[in-house]
Design an enzyme around this catalytic site. Sequence first.
Site, short mmCIF file in Angstrom:
data_model
loop_
_atom_site.label_atom_id
_atom_site.label_comp_id
_atom_site.label_asym_id
_atom_site.label_seq_id
_atom_site.Cartn_x
_atom_site.Cartn_y
_atom_site.Cartn_z
N LYS A 120 92.47 100.29 47.14
CA LYS A 120 93.63 100.50 46.28
C LYS A 120 94.73 99.49 46.50
CE LYS A 120 92.72 105.44 45.90
NZ LYS A 120 93.18 106.82 46.21
N GLU A 204 103.50 105.31 48.38
CA GLU A 204 103.86 105.25 46.97
C GLU A 204 104.94 106.26 46.65
OE1 GLU A 204 99.59 103.89 45.00
OE2 GLU A 204 100.15 106.00 44.97
N HIS A 238 93.13 117.87 43.84
CA HIS A 238 92.85 116.52 43.34
C HIS A 238 91.45 116.39 42.76
CE1 HIS A 238 96.65 115.29 45.14
NE2 HIS A 238 96.26 115.83 46.27
N ARG A 300 82.51 102.81 37.13
CA ARG A 300 81.27 103.52 36.82
C ARG A 300 81.52 104.42 35.62
NH1 ARG A 300 82.94 108.46 38.56
NH2 ARG A 300 84.24 108.52 40.43
#
Length: 474
Positions: A120, A204, A238, A300
């Site tokens: 990431k 973040e 999540h 994907r």
Amino acid sequence: MTGRAFDTLLIANRGEIACRVIDTARSLGLRTVAVYSDADAGARHVSLADVAVPIGPAAAADSYLRGDRIIEAALATGAGAIHPGYGFLSENPDFVAAVEAAGLIFVGPSADAIRAMGLKDAAKARMEAAGVPVVPGSHGSDQSDARLAAEAERVGYPILITAVAGGGGKGMRAVERAADFAEALASARAEARNAFGNADVLIEKLIQTPRHIEVQVFGDGTKAVHLFERDCSLQRRHQKVVEEAPAPGMTDEMRAAMGAAAVRAAEAVGYRGAGTVEFIVDVSGGLRPDGFWFMEMNTRLQVEHPVTEEITGVDLVAWQIEVASGAGLPMTQDQLSIEGHAIEVRLYAEDPDNGFLPAIGTLEHLALPSGVRVDTGVRQGDANTPYYDPMIAKITVHGSDRSHALHKMDRALAGTRIAGTTTNLGFLRRLIALPDFRSGAIETGLIGRTIGTLTAKPSTSPEALALAAVAALD
């Protein structure tokens, strides 16, 4: 096959996605090869394929994650290409390289594209350079406690600690104040190390009223198009539970901005095949073109791809196969459009009353709804094992608008009957009935806020108990 680089396709996966790929491959005239572990010898995907090859014991590490055995099976059966499905080896660049080194075609993106989006921190830096908006925060180059704490102060609390190699909420911690940072960081790092073998994290800004909206992209290695957005905000820990397309409340202006950003992301890495660019959206002030940020790219096919297929009329797996054979993009952006509304739910063998733990057992009775799309890898009489994801089926409905789609989903879930194992069917029915969901007022915290209602055990009347007793006594 005339016009294609291969006539036999091996599917390096199991369950509903293996069945789904086999269906499209056979409709295109391709010969199909399934692989299976010892636990899946009698599985549905094995019976659907033209040829099936055993690849090892039940544990995925000894079978579906053994790229060498999968490549050997492809070579032994004359397969010219391998489709990875999703999960397992689908985003493993080393597997892609090994497939190509064996002279086979990988139906998916290049190893370089997967690597570019695999971590990431590196992906965020690349997206910034491509003009894609990213969540304010650190890129994770300096992993010292002091530097990360300073980044948290710079970004401003509340913040989110996120594993750079992660997914599914692993290695992720929300932190409201500086006093809690050190403990949360240690916990996130430990979980990330155990789950991914990589303890590096990002800092973040925490979006406090978020929606999870993703854009389906498709590229030919040079150019890309987008097939509009999906809303995946209904999540539990999540993990996505319900997906729909298009996103409720989406404006033309914001759709154009998100679509353009997703295409820039795909083209920045020379993307080939189907992929998803995931964005976090701040809905505190409504949907705004300046209120979304890049989270990650899934290199994907996604579990939730059926809702995109339903609103666009596109078979994404067919597109994957054609582009892998050397064809260009099957359609231009101007040729793509949205028709109606689609909703998908994931039906699992799990126990909502016990922390959603996977449930094992035999599907003694399985009646899935008719008249709607059902993607499944199981049949009545099959057993749920502890080795793999406990999904029973994906149920997808398509209507002329969201209200029509919701009505069809109500009927589809009401007509679903399963015995022999605990499932989340009742949980899904209560979730779909929530007033906030019905109105489109959804965000990622909705399930967490209403979990007591969603997992409440229904009361049983004395009359129902009496009837059950009579039935039991025959």
